[in-house]
Write an enzyme that holds these catalytic residues in place. Structure first.
Site, PDB file in Angstrom:
ATOM      1  CB  CYS A  55     -59.297  60.540  -4.190  1.00  0.00           C
ATOM      2  SG  CYS A  55     -60.543  59.645  -3.272  1.00  0.00           S
ATOM      3  CB  CYS A  75     -58.831  56.964  -4.872  1.00  0.00           C
ATOM      4  SG  CYS A  75     -60.367  57.770  -5.383  1.00  0.00           S
TER       5      CYS A  75
END
Length: 122
Positions: A66, A69
Site C-alpha cells: 500500500c 501505508c
C-alpha cells in the site's frame, strides 16, 4: 463519559495532532523492522500479546504493498518513538494484513482498508 472513553478520545486527538505536524517532514522508508519502537504483531502472537497486557494498544493495520501505508510508516514510527516511554499506559503495534498469517485476524477486526488505526484495551 467514562474515564476510558475520555482517555481513548485524548489519544486519538494526540495522534491527529502529531500526524498533522509531522506529515510534511517525513521521508519514505521501509515499513517496520525490529529496530523500530513498534511491536510487530502477527497471527501467531496478536491475540496473546494484546490480551495479556494491562496497558492500552494503538495498532496500525497496514499492507506492505500500500502506497499510503509507505507514506504513513515514518510518521507512525516517529509517534512510536515519541511515546515509547509511555509503554506502561500505551503500546504501539503493527499488523501487516497482506501477510497470509494475518488475514484471519484482519478480517476478524473488520479491516477493509489500509492503513487503519485501532485503539483498544489489552
Amino acid at each position: 463519559m467514562s474515564e476510558l472513553l475520555i482517555l481513548k478520545s485524548c489519544i486519538v486527538l494526540l495522534i491527529s495532532f502529531i500526524l498533522t505536524f509531522h506529515s510534511a517532514k517525513c521521508e519514505k522508508q521501509d515499513l517496520y523492522g525490529n529496530s523500530d519502537d513498534v511491536c510487530i504483531l502477527d497471527g501467531t502472537n496478536l491475540k496473546h500479546t494484546l490480551l495479556n497486557q494491562s496497558s492500552m494498544w494503538l495498532v496500525e493495520y497496514y499492507s506492505s504493498w500500500c502506497g499510503t501505508c509507505h507514506e504513513f510508516a515514518p510518521i507512525y514510527k516517529k509517534l512510536a518513538q515519541d511515546i515509547s516511554e509511555w509503554s506502561y499506559v500505551l503500546n504501539v503495534g503493527v499488523v501487516d494484513c497482506s501477510e497470509k498469517v494475518n488475514l484471519e485476524n484482519c478480517r476478524n477486526m473488520s479491516i477493509t482498508s489500509t492503513p487503519t488505526l485501532r485503539v483498544g484495551d489489552g
